[in-house]
Design a protein around this motif. Structure first.
Motif, PDB file in Angstrom:
ATOM      1  N   LYS A 135      -2.943  -1.725  -9.371  1.00  0.00           N
ATOM      2  CA  LYS A 135      -2.424  -1.193  -8.444  1.00  0.00           C
ATOM      3  C   LYS A 135      -0.730  -2.627  -8.825  1.00  0.00           C
ATOM      4  N   GLY A 176      -2.061  -8.096  -0.119  1.00  0.00           N
ATOM      5  CA  GLY A 176      -3.340  -8.373  -0.493  1.00  0.00           C
ATOM      6  C   GLY A 176      -2.975 -10.029  -0.320  1.00  0.00           C
ATOM      7  N   TYR A 233      -3.803 -11.348   3.093  1.00  0.00           N
ATOM      8  CA  TYR A 233      -4.838 -11.966   3.101  1.00  0.00           C
ATOM      9  C   TYR A 233      -5.251 -13.253   2.106  1.00  0.00           C
ATOM     10  N   ARG A 237      -6.604  -7.802  10.759  1.00  0.00           N
ATOM     11  CA  ARG A 237      -5.636  -6.884  10.297  1.00  0.00           C
ATOM     12  C   ARG A 237      -4.660  -6.966  10.941  1.00  0.00           C
ATOM     13  N   ARG A 273      -4.342  -1.950   0.788  1.00  0.00           N
ATOM     14  CA  ARG A 273      -6.257  -1.291   0.972  1.00  0.00           C
ATOM     15  C   ARG A 273      -6.165  -0.289   1.984  1.00  0.00           C
ATOM     16  N   ASP A 278     -15.080  -2.799   1.602  1.00  0.00           N
ATOM     17  CA  ASP A 278     -13.684  -3.111   1.634  1.00  0.00           C
ATOM     18  C   ASP A 278     -14.242  -1.264   2.109  1.00  0.00           C
TER      19      ASP A 278
HETATM   20  O1   DC Z   1      -5.338  -6.410  -3.744  1.00  0.00           O
HETATM   21  P1   DC Z   1      -5.948  -8.327  -3.610  1.00  0.00           P
HETATM   22  O2   DC Z   1      -6.899  -8.532  -4.093  1.00  0.00           O
HETATM   23  O3   DC Z   1      -5.144  -9.327  -3.341  1.00  0.00           O
HETATM   24  O4   DC Z   1      -6.546  -8.175  -1.905  1.00  0.00           O
HETATM   25  C1   DC Z   1      -7.346  -9.374  -1.046  1.00  0.00           C
HETATM   26  C2   DC Z   1      -8.126  -9.589  -0.258  1.00  0.00           C
HETATM   27  O5   DC Z   1      -7.787  -8.711   0.612  1.00  0.00           O
HETATM   28  C3   DC Z   1      -9.712  -8.154  -0.370  1.00  0.00           C
HETATM   29  O6   DC Z   1     -10.846  -8.841  -0.176  1.00  0.00           O
HETATM   30  C4   DC Z   1      -9.271  -7.296  -0.061  1.00  0.00           C
HETATM   31  C5   DC Z   1      -8.074  -7.408   1.572  1.00  0.00           C
HETATM   32  N1   DC Z   1      -6.763  -6.105   1.553  1.00  0.00           N
HETATM   33  C6   DC Z   1      -6.861  -6.087   2.844  1.00  0.00           C
HETATM   34  O7   DC Z   1      -8.311  -5.453   3.415  1.00  0.00           O
HETATM   35  N2   DC Z   1      -6.216  -4.855   3.367  1.00  0.00           N
HETATM   36  C7   DC Z   1      -5.251  -4.775   2.096  1.00  0.00           C
HETATM   37  N3   DC Z   1      -4.122  -4.182   2.911  1.00  0.00           N
HETATM   38  C8   DC Z   1      -4.901  -5.840   1.059  1.00  0.00           C
HETATM   39  C9   DC Z   1      -5.441  -6.426   0.726  1.00  0.00           C
END
Ligand code: DC
Length: 218
Positions: free
Chosen positions: A13, A32, A35, A101, A122, A176
Motif C-alpha cells: 500500500k 499511518g 498514528y 481518530r 485504513r 484493525d
Molecule cells: O499503515 P501503518 O502500518 O503505518 O499504520 C500504523 C497503525 O495505524 C496501524 O495499527 C493501523 C493504524 N491506522 C489506522 O487505524 N488508520 C489509518 N488511516 C492509518 C493507520
C-alpha cells in the motif's frame, strides 16, 4: 481530486501510494505515519497507550507535519522512531481511541483540502473521505504479506521468524478489522486490488490508468 488507498500492512500500500502520487504529480499523505507519530510521542512522554483520556488529549493538541519525506510531531523529527516494534504496537492500540481518530481525521481533511492528493491508510475511503473520486482497497494473501515484511526487516539486518511475524500480523489485523470505530473494511465503492501475485510496478500502472481515466471524464 482525492484518491484513497486503504488496506492492511504488507499489501504494498505505502509504496504503491507514493509511486502513484509521483506519477500523477499528486501529493501523498501517509496517515499511518500520523498514528505512529502520536504513538511515538506517547512513548517518549511515558503515557500508557491504553490511557484513553491522556492519549486523546495528546492527539488533539499535537501538530503533525511532513517535510521532504520526514515526519514531525510538535516540530520534533520523529521519523526514526516510527517503525520500531514498540511504536508499531502502540500505534495499533491508540488507533482504537475515538478521540485520536477524530483529531487525526480532522487533520487529514485540512491537509487534503483543495489538493490533488493520494491518501493512504485504513479508513480513508470509508470515513475520512467518503466522497473521494477514486477509492482502492489493496489485499494480499496473509503469508505473502508476512513474507514481504520479513524480507523488509532482513534488508535492514534483522532476522525475524515468519511464524512470529504472521502471528503479530494476525493480531493487528483482528484489532484493525474488529474495532468499533472505523474498522478496516473496503468502502462499498472501492475497487479491490489483490496484490498477492503482482509486483508494485504492475499495481501502480493499473491504478494510474484508472485514475487518469477518471481525471479525463471529470
Ligand atoms: O499503515 P501503518 O502500518 O503505518 O499504520 C500504523 C497503525 O495505524 C496501524 O495499527 C493501523 C493504524 N491506522 C489506522 O487505524 N488508520 C489509518 N488511516 C492509518 C493507520
Amino acid at each position: 481530486m482525492i484518491v484513497t488507498i486503504d488496506g492492511p500492512a504488507g499489501t504494498g500500500k505505502s509504496t504503491t501510494a507514493r509511486q502513484l502520487a509521483n506519477r500523477l504529480g499528486f501529493e501523498y499523505l501517509d496517515t499511518g505515519a500520523m498514528y505512529r507519530a502520536v504513538a511515538a510521542e506517547c512513548l517518549r512522554r511515558s503515557i500508557d497507550p491504553m490511557d484513553t483520556a491522556s492519549v486523546g488529549q495528546l492527539a488533539q493538541s499535537l501538530t503533525i507535519t511532513f517535510d521532504e519525506g520526514r515526519t514531525f510531531a510538535a516540530g520534533r523529527d520523529v521519523t526514526g522512531e516510527l517503525r520500531t516494534a514498540e511504536t508499531t504496537q502502540a500505534a495499533s492500540l491508540i488507533a482504537q481511541n475515538p478521540d485520536v481518530r477524530s483529531a487525526l481525521i480532522d487533520a487529514q481533511r485540512r491537509i487534503a483540502d483543495e489538493r490533488h492528493i493520494v491518501c493512504e491508510g485504513r479508513d480513508q475511503g470509508t470515513v475520512a473521505f467518503p466522497h473521494a473520486a477514486c477509492k482502492f482497497f489493496l489485499t494480499a494473501d496473509p503469508e505473502v504479506r508476512a513474507l514481504r515484511r520479513q524480507q523488509e526487516l532482513a534488508s535492514q539486518g534483522t532476522d525475524v521468524p515468519l511464524a512470529k511475524l504472521l502471528a503479530e500480523q494476525t493480531a493487528r489485523d483482528q484489532r484493525d478489522e474488529n474495532r468499533e470505530i472505523a474498522p478496516l473494511i473496503p468502502a462499498p465503492d472501492a475497487q479491490i486490488i489483490d496484490t498477492t501475485a503482482s509486483d508494485i510496478e504492475e499495481v501502480v500502472t493499473r491504478l494510474e490508468a484508472i485514475v487518469r481515466s477518471k481525471l479525463e471524464s471529470a
